[in-house]
Design a protein around this motif. Structure first.
Motif, PDB file in Angstrom:
ATOM      1  N   VAL A   1       5.048  62.894 -39.418  1.00 40.97           N
ATOM      2  CA  VAL A   1       5.073  61.626 -40.127  1.00 40.97           C
ATOM      3  C   VAL A   1       6.266  60.796 -39.673  1.00 40.97           C
ATOM      4  N   ARG A   2       7.395  61.457 -39.519  1.00 40.23           N
ATOM      5  CA  ARG A   2       8.611  60.783 -39.082  1.00 40.23           C
ATOM      6  C   ARG A   2       8.401  60.073 -37.741  1.00 40.23           C
ATOM      7  N   GLU A   3       7.788  60.772 -36.804  1.00 43.79           N
ATOM      8  CA  GLU A   3       7.537  60.187 -35.491  1.00 43.79           C
ATOM      9  C   GLU A   3       6.550  59.026 -35.588  1.00 43.79           C
ATOM     10  N   ARG A   4       5.508  59.220 -36.390  1.00 42.18           N
ATOM     11  CA  ARG A   4       4.508  58.153 -36.512  1.00 42.18           C
ATOM     12  C   ARG A   4       5.098  56.917 -37.162  1.00 42.18           C
ATOM     13  N   PHE A   5       5.960  57.141 -38.121  1.00 43.10           N
ATOM     14  CA  PHE A   5       6.601  56.006 -38.790  1.00 43.10           C
ATOM     15  C   PHE A   5       7.460  55.228 -37.800  1.00 43.10           C
ATOM     16  N   ALA A   6       8.209  55.949 -37.008  1.00 43.84           N
ATOM     17  CA  ALA A   6       9.040  55.288 -35.993  1.00 43.84           C
ATOM     18  C   ALA A   6       8.174  54.453 -35.048  1.00 43.84           C
ATOM     19  N   MET A   7       7.049  55.013 -34.616  1.00 38.44           N
ATOM     20  CA  MET A   7       6.150  54.275 -33.733  1.00 38.44           C
ATOM     21  C   MET A   7       5.610  53.035 -34.429  1.00 38.44           C
ATOM     22  N   ALA A   8       5.197  53.216 -35.673  1.00 37.95           N
ATOM     23  CA  ALA A   8       4.622  52.107 -36.428  1.00 37.95           C
ATOM     24  C   ALA A   8       5.631  50.963 -36.520  1.00 37.95           C
ATOM     25  N   LEU A   9       6.880  51.302 -36.774  1.00 35.42           N
ATOM     26  CA  LEU A   9       7.912  50.267 -36.887  1.00 35.42           C
ATOM     27  C   LEU A   9       8.059  49.503 -35.571  1.00 35.42           C
ATOM     28  N   LEU A  10       8.008  50.227 -34.478  1.00 37.35           N
ATOM     29  CA  LEU A  10       8.152  49.568 -33.177  1.00 37.35           C
ATOM     30  C   LEU A  10       6.978  48.630 -32.905  1.00 37.35           C
TER      31      LEU A  10
ATOM     32  N   THR B   1       3.188  57.173 -50.105  1.00 34.44           N
ATOM     33  CA  THR B   1       4.221  56.158 -50.291  1.00 34.44           C
ATOM     34  C   THR B   1       5.602  56.793 -50.475  1.00 34.44           C
ATOM     35  N   GLU B   2       5.666  57.837 -51.283  1.00 31.90           N
ATOM     36  CA  GLU B   2       6.952  58.493 -51.555  1.00 31.90           C
ATOM     37  C   GLU B   2       7.586  59.031 -50.277  1.00 31.90           C
ATOM     38  N   THR B   3       6.767  59.665 -49.460  1.00 31.78           N
ATOM     39  CA  THR B   3       7.275  60.207 -48.195  1.00 31.78           C
ATOM     40  C   THR B   3       7.837  59.087 -47.336  1.00 31.78           C
ATOM     41  N   LEU B   4       7.100  57.980 -47.285  1.00 34.65           N
ATOM     42  CA  LEU B   4       7.552  56.861 -46.477  1.00 34.65           C
ATOM     43  C   LEU B   4       8.897  56.339 -46.963  1.00 34.65           C
ATOM     44  N   ILE B   5       9.044  56.216 -48.265  1.00 31.69           N
ATOM     45  CA  ILE B   5      10.302  55.713 -48.820  1.00 31.69           C
ATOM     46  C   ILE B   5      11.465  56.630 -48.451  1.00 31.69           C
ATOM     47  N   ARG B   6      11.222  57.920 -48.513  1.00 34.90           N
ATOM     48  CA  ARG B   6      12.285  58.867 -48.162  1.00 34.90           C
ATOM     49  C   ARG B   6      12.673  58.735 -46.693  1.00 34.90           C
ATOM     50  N   LEU B   7      11.684  58.561 -45.850  1.00 40.05           N
ATOM     51  CA  LEU B   7      11.974  58.403 -44.423  1.00 40.05           C
ATOM     52  C   LEU B   7      12.730  57.111 -44.159  1.00 40.05           C
ATOM     53  N   LEU B   8      12.337  56.074 -44.874  1.00 39.06           N
ATOM     54  CA  LEU B   8      12.993  54.785 -44.733  1.00 39.06           C
ATOM     55  C   LEU B   8      14.485  54.961 -45.005  1.00 39.06           C
TER      56      LEU B   8
ATOM     57  N   GLU C   1      20.073  55.426 -43.098  1.00 35.69           N
ATOM     58  CA  GLU C   1      21.319  56.196 -42.965  1.00 35.69           C
ATOM     59  C   GLU C   1      21.676  56.447 -41.507  1.00 35.69           C
ATOM     60  N   ASP C   2      20.655  56.597 -40.688  1.00 38.08           N
ATOM     61  CA  ASP C   2      20.900  56.831 -39.264  1.00 38.08           C
ATOM     62  C   ASP C   2      21.173  55.534 -38.509  1.00 38.08           C
ATOM     63  N   GLY C   3      21.189  54.439 -39.248  1.00 36.07           N
ATOM     64  CA  GLY C   3      21.556  53.160 -38.629  1.00 36.07           C
ATOM     65  C   GLY C   3      20.486  52.531 -37.766  1.00 36.07           C
ATOM     66  N   MET C   4      19.229  52.916 -37.973  1.00 30.53           N
ATOM     67  CA  MET C   4      18.173  52.327 -37.153  1.00 30.53           C
ATOM     68  C   MET C   4      17.691  51.011 -37.730  1.00 30.53           C
ATOM     69  N   LEU C   5      17.844  50.870 -39.051  1.00 28.73           N
ATOM     70  CA  LEU C   5      17.333  49.653 -39.684  1.00 28.73           C
ATOM     71  C   LEU C   5      18.094  49.314 -40.956  1.00 28.73           C
ATOM     72  N   GLU C   6      17.838  48.106 -41.440  1.00 25.32           N
ATOM     73  CA  GLU C   6      18.395  47.667 -42.724  1.00 25.32           C
ATOM     74  C   GLU C   6      17.240  47.232 -43.607  1.00 25.32           C
ATOM     75  N   THR C   7      17.433  47.327 -44.905  1.00 27.21           N
ATOM     76  CA  THR C   7      16.401  46.807 -45.804  1.00 27.21           C
ATOM     77  C   THR C   7      17.038  45.825 -46.776  1.00 27.21           C
ATOM     78  N   GLN C   8      16.215  44.837 -47.143  1.00 25.24           N
ATOM     79  CA  GLN C   8      16.626  43.868 -48.158  1.00 25.24           C
ATOM     80  C   GLN C   8      15.419  43.671 -49.039  1.00 25.24           C
ATOM     81  N   GLY C   9      15.413  44.374 -50.157  1.00 23.89           N
ATOM     82  CA  GLY C   9      14.218  44.350 -50.981  1.00 23.89           C
ATOM     83  C   GLY C   9      13.087  44.911 -50.158  1.00 23.89           C
ATOM     84  N   ARG C  10      12.027  44.163 -50.068  1.00 20.72           N
ATOM     85  CA  ARG C  10      10.855  44.622 -49.330  1.00 20.72           C
ATOM     86  C   ARG C  10      11.057  44.550 -47.818  1.00 20.72           C
ATOM     87  N   LYS C  11      11.928  43.658 -47.411  1.00 15.76           N
ATOM     88  CA  LYS C  11      12.047  43.376 -45.972  1.00 15.76           C
ATOM     89  C   LYS C  11      12.801  44.451 -45.193  1.00 15.76           C
TER      90      LYS C  11
END
Lengths: 217, 217
Positions: free
Chosen positions: A137-146, A179-186, A191-201
């Motif tokens: 899931v972690r890998e797929r999420f990373a791909m999806a983000l890209l 959804t819960e899994t996704l939130i945890r990965l987010l 924390e790993d510095g790959m992204l930032e979140t602002q509310g939904r964004k």
DNA sequence: CGAAAGATTGACTGAGTTCAACTGAAGTGG
DNA sequence: CCACTTCAGTTGAACTCAGTCAATCTTTCG
């Protein structure tokens, strides 16, 4: 897509298409219904999804500016295998089946272009199946983000960082997880510095690291 | 697929194709190479698969008699996204890119038929992605068996029960699971009276129950 | 403002993977 | 033709990733 057409053909399409403003959350077409024409996204984002056996949405892709929707089911002479719903307010053109097929008949260039497009999309889905079957899931999420980075990058307000604007649930349904899994990965990615979140964004900071996390080679 | 062609066009293809006997385990084409033509299976079975990031095969489909291979990558003007390997001794025809494209150009009927085919296959892959993302291994295995029943049923030696002849590993790579998991499920299905096994061979007894196990509706 | 939808967090569970050991079948070369 | 190797199949046990359930918090929007 229509750039292969000559001026005359373009004019025909222009004359026959109808451009409509869709509000966020409207359905362009429903899974299981008969295709009546094709849609072309002028602005905005559309999610294309299928409902699984237990009612869960599987998002096949997020379509954006310039994308054509609904033509494959038409050419397959089948019912829509997916539904399409706007994620924001959108401007979308509609071209009737009749007009589209006519244009297609008259332009072998367009025909070739369409065949090429469908075959390419087919190849992408083959990748998708493989990833879905073999990647975490972690890998797929990373791909999806890209991928989303590309889709949302086209809006290009400025050259600033890309902002992805999807609900957590839609993200989860795109990746194929809870959804819960996704939130945890987010959280992890943040924390790993790959992204930032602002509310939904979600704003992607370090694509390089995401590529690594996705183990794409 | 070529049944839409007129006698003259069929003759052209016949003259230009070359029919070859392939031994079990031979490669028709390799993922990542350039398409040079298309293959048509006369007899035998071929597995079409992609290698995932960690070297694991993901079998996309098992192709049989009458199936066309390798044309989508050609029409996409891309490298093969998959490899194709014979699972038994096969008789397979080859038609060069040049000849195929020429025929395609001359027959708008064939063109339409191809477009329809690709679009249908696209729809099937959309289903595949959804199933892969949402269904349990047990359900996917049940579905895979039902599909294989069709593929292997076409051999139609008699009207007897269909025998599926694949290694456990290939089956696992088709379903997208570990070999051990697949073996355990096979056991379950056997105990539930859905199938019988004789060495490698699997004979489906109760399709109805398999459909239920797959939760296809 | 209040209801409804979305987001988050924690605890628990279990399906499915992985690892390891063993059996059986099928080649294959001396 | 047999010993040996190799590959496919099977089984058990331990482990883990990810899903589910439940509770709470936050945001959004009519």
């Amino acid at each position: 897509m229509f750039s292969v057409l000559c001026a005359h053909e373009l004019a025909t399409i222009s004359d026959n298409k109808s451009c409509t403003l869709y509000k966020k959350g409207q359905i362009l077409f429903h899974e299981g219904t008969r295709p009546l024409g094709i849609f072309c996204i002028n602005s905005g984002k559309v999610k294309v999804y299928k409902i699984g056996t237990d009612g869960k949405e599987q998002i096949i892709r997020i379509a954006g500016q310039g994308d054509l929707l609904g033509y494959k089911a038409m050419l397959a002479e089948e019912y829509y295998p997916v539904s399409a719903e706007t994620l924001e307010d959108c401007t979308i053109c509609f071209l009737s089946k009749h007009n589209f097929l006519e244009t297609l008949n008259e332009s072998s260039d367009l025909n070739q272009r369409i065949v090429k497009q469908v075959c390419q999309e087919h190849g992408m889905l083959v990748d998708e199946v493989t990833n879905q079957a073999q990647k975490s899931v972690r890998e797929r999420f990373a791909m999806a983000l890209l991928k989303l980075k590309d889709t949302y990058g086209l809006d290009g307000h400025e050259d600033g960082p890309v902002e992805i604007n999807l609900t957590r649930e839609d993200l989860a349904n795109l990746v194929g997880t809870a959804t819960e899994t996704l939130i945890r990965l987010l959280h992890e990615f943040k924390e790993d510095g790959m992204l930032e979140t602002q509310g939904r964004k979600i704003r992607i900071i370090d694509s390089r690291q995401l590529v690594k996390a996705a183990r794409m080679m």
